[in-house]
Write a protein that holds these residues in place. Structure first.
Motif, PDB file in Angstrom:
ATOM      1  N   TYR A 285       0.608  -1.390  -0.388  1.00 10.10           N
ATOM      2  CA  TYR A 285       0.528  -0.372  -0.339  1.00 10.10           C
ATOM      3  C   TYR A 285       0.747   1.668  -0.310  1.00 10.10           C
ATOM      4  N   LYS A 286       2.098   0.938   0.047  1.00  5.76           N
ATOM      5  CA  LYS A 286       2.897   2.149   0.612  1.00  5.76           C
ATOM      6  C   LYS A 286       3.914   2.276  -1.235  1.00  5.76           C
ATOM      7  N   SER A 287       3.326   1.391  -2.041  1.00  6.84           N
ATOM      8  CA  SER A 287       4.415   1.769  -2.711  1.00  6.84           C
ATOM      9  C   SER A 287       2.534   1.731  -4.471  1.00  6.84           C
ATOM     10  N   GLY A 288       3.308   3.122  -4.999  1.00 10.79           N
ATOM     11  CA  GLY A 288       2.388   3.186  -5.937  1.00 10.79           C
ATOM     12  C   GLY A 288       1.547   4.362  -5.528  1.00 10.79           C
ATOM     13  N   GLY A 289       0.546   5.160  -6.493  1.00 15.72           N
ATOM     14  CA  GLY A 289      -0.084   5.936  -5.868  1.00 15.72           C
ATOM     15  C   GLY A 289      -1.633   5.362  -5.547  1.00 15.72           C
ATOM     16  N   SER A 290      -2.886   6.359  -5.868  1.00 13.92           N
ATOM     17  CA  SER A 290      -3.321   6.534  -5.274  1.00 13.92           C
ATOM     18  C   SER A 290      -4.996   6.460  -5.954  1.00 13.92           C
ATOM     19  N   GLY A 291      -6.429   5.892  -5.564  1.00  9.41           N
ATOM     20  CA  GLY A 291      -6.997   6.412  -6.398  1.00  9.41           C
ATOM     21  C   GLY A 291      -8.009   4.377  -6.147  1.00  9.41           C
ATOM     22  N   GLU A 292      -8.932   5.001  -6.866  1.00 18.58           N
ATOM     23  CA  GLU A 292      -9.596   3.438  -6.736  1.00 18.58           C
ATOM     24  C   GLU A 292      -8.898   2.064  -7.841  1.00 18.58           C
ATOM     25  N   THR A 293      -8.265   2.431  -8.607  1.00 20.39           N
ATOM     26  CA  THR A 293      -7.617   1.620  -9.406  1.00 20.39           C
ATOM     27  C   THR A 293      -6.245   0.887  -8.601  1.00 20.39           C
ATOM     28  N   GLU A 294      -5.670   1.773  -8.819  1.00 19.69           N
ATOM     29  CA  GLU A 294      -4.911   1.232  -8.046  1.00 19.69           C
ATOM     30  C   GLU A 294      -4.835   0.761  -6.854  1.00 19.69           C
ATOM     31  N   ASN A 295      -6.043   0.639  -5.962  1.00 21.43           N
ATOM     32  CA  ASN A 295      -6.567  -0.464  -4.874  1.00 21.43           C
ATOM     33  C   ASN A 295      -7.118  -1.479  -5.172  1.00 21.43           C
TER      34      ASN A 295
END
Length: 158
Positions: free
Chosen positions: A19-29
């Motif tokens: 969860y710390k790697s990458g961006g945010s948003g519904e797709t990333e989740n």
């Protein structure tokens, strides 16, 4: 008891790392949930290979599900599933009233939105274990109140 604490710590660190790697948003989740589930799938396959090495073949799906609820769950979480239900048409519901990987979160509803990331790996474990036993399935989880949860296993017929 120490191995249980290590497993819970490793599971928690795995979630934090992903969860710390990458961006945010519904797709990333969604991608993160999928990644956790995929990791659990591979681990579940390996564990079932090891656990069933000297076990006779299972007669049917129900025997496989009983094995998952008793032996597999006990090896992973030091307790059996509290309740197994089926509609005898390929849907099984496994209920754990005190799921260990959710017990570190609050017993209330304030952290309910975080539950999916703590359940994805276990869904993968179950799906991977079933896959290695020759059962293709879709495993989902739902939480109404912490730390109880239900895992729904839908068997896919070929």
């Amino acid at each position: 008891m120490a191995d249980e604490a290590l497993f819970q710590f490793l599971h928690s660190e795995l979630i934090q790392y992903i969860y710390k790697s990458g961006g945010s948003g519904e797709t990333e989740n969604g991608k993160r949930i999928t990644k956790l589930e995929t990791m659990g799938f591979r681990v579940g396959q390996g564990l079932i290979e090891r656990f069933t090495k000297e076990t006779p073949r299972f007669k049917d799906e129900l025997d496989i599900m009983k094995f998952i609820c008793k032996d597999f769950w006990t090896c992973l979480f030091k307790k059996q599933i509290d309740n197994l239900r089926t509609n005898h048409q390929g849907i099984y519901v496994l209920q754990d009233n005190s799921f260990r990987l959710l017990s570190q979160l609050s017993a209330g509803k304030q952290y309910l939105e975080h539950a999916p990331k703590y359940l994805a790996f276990t869904c993968g474990l179950v799906r991977g274990g079933l896959s290695d036993l020759g059962v293709k399935s879709v495993v989902t989880a739902e939480v109404a109140g912490m730390p109880a949860c239900k895992f729904q296993v839908m068997i896919q017929k070929a």
